[in-house]
Every structure is written in C-alpha cells, then in structure tokens.
Write a protein that holds these residues in place. Structure first.
Motif, PDB file in Angstrom:
ATOM      1  N   ARG A   1      -7.900   2.864   2.687  1.00 26.75           N
ATOM      2  CA  ARG A   1      -7.477   2.155   3.890  1.00 26.75           C
ATOM      3  C   ARG A   1      -8.654   1.471   4.574  1.00 26.75           C
TER       4      ARG A   1
ATOM      5  N   PHE B   1       0.828  -1.205   0.000  1.00 27.86           N
ATOM      6  CA  PHE B   1       0.000   0.000   0.000  1.00 27.86           C
ATOM      7  C   PHE B   1       0.867   1.261   0.000  1.00 27.86           C
ATOM      8  N   ARG B   2       1.809   1.301   0.926  1.00 22.88           N
ATOM      9  CA  ARG B   2       2.652   2.494   1.057  1.00 22.88           C
ATOM     10  C   ARG B   2       3.560   2.686  -0.150  1.00 22.88           C
TER      11      ARG B   2
ATOM     12  N   GLU C   1      -7.074   8.244   0.238  1.00 24.32           N
ATOM     13  CA  GLU C   1      -6.255   7.315   1.015  1.00 24.32           C
ATOM     14  C   GLU C   1      -7.056   6.750   2.194  1.00 24.32           C
TER      15      GLU C   1
ATOM     16  N   LEU D   1      -1.376  10.148  -2.695  1.00 21.41           N
ATOM     17  CA  LEU D   1      -2.823   9.973  -2.809  1.00 21.41           C
ATOM     18  C   LEU D   1      -3.515  11.147  -2.127  1.00 21.41           C
TER      19      LEU D   1
ATOM     20  N   ALA E   1       0.882   2.125  -4.002  1.00 22.74           N
ATOM     21  CA  ALA E   1      -0.328   2.899  -4.311  1.00 22.74           C
ATOM     22  C   ALA E   1       0.012   4.245  -4.972  1.00 22.74           C
ATOM     23  N   PRO E   2       1.019   4.983  -4.466  1.00 25.29           N
ATOM     24  CA  PRO E   2       1.331   6.265  -5.116  1.00 25.29           C
ATOM     25  C   PRO E   2       1.889   6.114  -6.535  1.00 25.29           C
TER      26      PRO E   2
ATOM     27  N   THR F   1      -6.863   2.909  -9.282  1.00 23.27           N
ATOM     28  CA  THR F   1      -5.942   2.588  -8.191  1.00 23.27           C
ATOM     29  C   THR F   1      -6.590   1.606  -7.215  1.00 23.27           C
ATOM     30  N   GLN F   2      -7.822   1.868  -6.884  1.00 24.17           N
ATOM     31  CA  GLN F   2      -8.554   0.990  -5.968  1.00 24.17           C
ATOM     32  C   GLN F   2      -8.662  -0.421  -6.548  1.00 24.17           C
TER      33      GLN F   2
ATOM     34  N   TYR G   1      -1.284   5.164  -8.701  1.00 23.32           N
ATOM     35  CA  TYR G   1      -2.115   6.356  -8.824  1.00 23.32           C
ATOM     36  C   TYR G   1      -1.510   7.346  -9.826  1.00 23.32           C
TER      37      TYR G   1
ATOM     38  N   GLU H   1      -8.517   7.370  -9.250  1.00 21.54           N
ATOM     39  CA  GLU H   1      -8.833   6.740  -7.965  1.00 21.54           C
ATOM     40  C   GLU H   1      -9.522   5.391  -8.177  1.00 21.54           C
TER      41      GLU H   1
END
Ligand code: ZN
Lengths: 188, 78
Positions: free
Chosen positions: B68, A15-16, B64, B59, A19-20, A40-41, A23, A37
């Motif tokens: 989460r 995730f950390r 975010e 994000l 994800a960026p 990305t999800q 995205y 978004e």
C-alpha cells in the motif's frame, strides 16, 4: 430487476479484488511467501499502471493470470540461475516412468464434498508443494484455477498434449500423496 | 476393455470428454472391476478437492502495508 452498474476499475478496487488472487497463484507456484510477495508486487505495479487500457473484469482477469504466471516463471528462472545450473530434467526423471498406477483402497469421502475442512485443505496444500514444479504448475492452473488446457499450454509454452499428460500424472501423484489421509477409514 | 485401457482413458472419462460409446465401455468395466472402480473414485476426488481450494489468499499484514505504501500515489488517485 435492475443490475447494478459495473464498478469502475480503480487502483483501490484492483488492489482489494485481485492482489489476494495474484498472491495465491504465485504462492502455490513458488512455494514460499517471499517469492510470492515479489511476484505479487511486480504484477500489481504492472496492472495499476495499465488500468486505463482494460475494459472490464473478464479481460483483466485473463490478463492477470497470464502476467502472474509469466512473472512466477521468470522469478523461478532467476532463482535457478543464481543457484547452480542443472540439466533440464525430463518428465520421467521428475516423476518416475510411466505414471504407474497403484491400485489403492476406497477413499473415505462424501460424493459431493465441495467445502474443505481447514485440516484437509492444509494436507492438500502440502501435497501440492511436493509436486515437481512442471507438474505443480499444470495442476494448479488446470485443477485449482480451472483454466482451460489450451490457455495453460499457451502460458507455459507447452503443447496441448503435454499439458494433458502432465495434468494426468500430477493427479496420479496427488492421489498417491493423499491416499494415506483419505483411504481405508471405512470398511466396504 | 482391460485395466490398462481404462488407465489410458481415465483423464478423459473423469473430465467427461469421452463419446458415449467409450464412456459406456468404461462404465461396464468399472462395474465389474473393483480396482478400477476405486481408482476412478479417488482420481475424481483429487480433481474435486483441487476445485474446492480457496482461489484467494489474504496478504500477510506486513506485506499489504508495504504494498500500500508503494502504491500510495496510485491508490489515492481517485
Ligand atoms: Zn480394471
């Protein structure tokens, strides 16, 4: 010197770390936050559920590029279908014929500039948004993400020749779009 | 070599994909043609600035948080 052991791939780490990146690619390809978004999800859910099947960073990075590009293309397709159905346009329709080259003036830039000022980065991002989608995809994947042309051809379902040609024409268009900001400020 | 010939080789020249002979021919042309010299300079810069763009984008905070919350079962799994 002892190398630190490779970090175990946990959902939190993915995730950390990723994800960026996901995205960022989706945002550049799709041009707006909401669509980026969604993609990305979608991609994160896929990767977190398949985490056990990956054997390390390199493998997951390649896979993520591929899945992100697929998801972005699918998303764009869905949006296009909801809107009106258009005839597929040829590369020439989109960019004008031949990728004509304007002479231009010398650009006022340092030869080894590798860090962009925020203002410059903003100008470049805007120019990328103005590229027609088929050219933007190739430019983003080849020049921004620095993926090999063969990989891009596979991801986008294009021949290698088509990737090279679109990349060249995208760069020429970028050059035209950026010229007013970069050229002619120095006399030489 | 004409300017047209150079335009056709531009991508490969800047990408360092040309064999030495062709590369030299291009370099000789550029040395005597300010137009093509300028073109190569700006084209090269277009490639370089793309590489200098950030490869990540933070994000948006609200997104975010949503993400989460959605991934919560997985994220606290460890
Ligand atoms: Zn010339």
């Amino acid at each position: 010197m002892v190398e630190p052991p490779p970090e175990k791939l946990t959902p939190e780490l993915v995730f950390r770390e990723y994800a960026p990146r996901i995205y960022n690619i989706a945002r550049r390809m799709l041009g707006n936050d909401a669509d980026a978004e969604d993609v990305t999800q979608d991609v994160l859910l896929q990767v977190v559920r398949k985490l056990d099947t990956f054997r390390g960073d390199a493998q997951i990075a390649t896979w993520l590029h591929r899945v992100t590009v697929n998801a972005a293309l699918a998303h764009r397709q869905k949006r296009a279908n909801r809107q009106k159905h258009e005839n597929p346009e040829s590369d020439d329709d989109l960019l004008g014929s031949g990728g004509s080259i304007t002479p231009g003036k010398k650009w006022n830039v340092g030869p080894e500039e590798t860090v962009l000022a925020a203002e410059q980065a903003g100008i470049i991002e805007k120019a990328i948004e103005q590229l027609p989608e088929p050219f933007r995809d190739v430019y983003v994947l080849a020049d921004v993400e620095e993926l090999p042309n063969t990989e891009i051809a596979e991801m986008l379902g294009l021949s290698l020749a088509a990737v090279k040609s679109r990349l060249h024409r995208a760069r020429l268009r970028m050059r035209d779009l950026l010229a007013p900001h970069f050229e002619g400020k120095v006399t030489s | 070599m004409t300017c047209e010939d150079l335009h056709k080789l531009l991508r490969e020249f800047v990408g360092n994909e040309l064999v030495v002979e062709s590369r030299t021919t291009v370099e000789v042309h550029i040395a005597g043609c300010p137009h093509c010299g300028t073109l190569v300079q700006s084209y090269t810069h277009v490639v370089r600035i793309a590489r200098a763009l950030p490869k990540t984008r933070p994000l948006p905070a609200a997104f975010e948080a949503r993400l989460r919350a959605m991934l919560e079962p997985e994220l606290k799994d460890e």
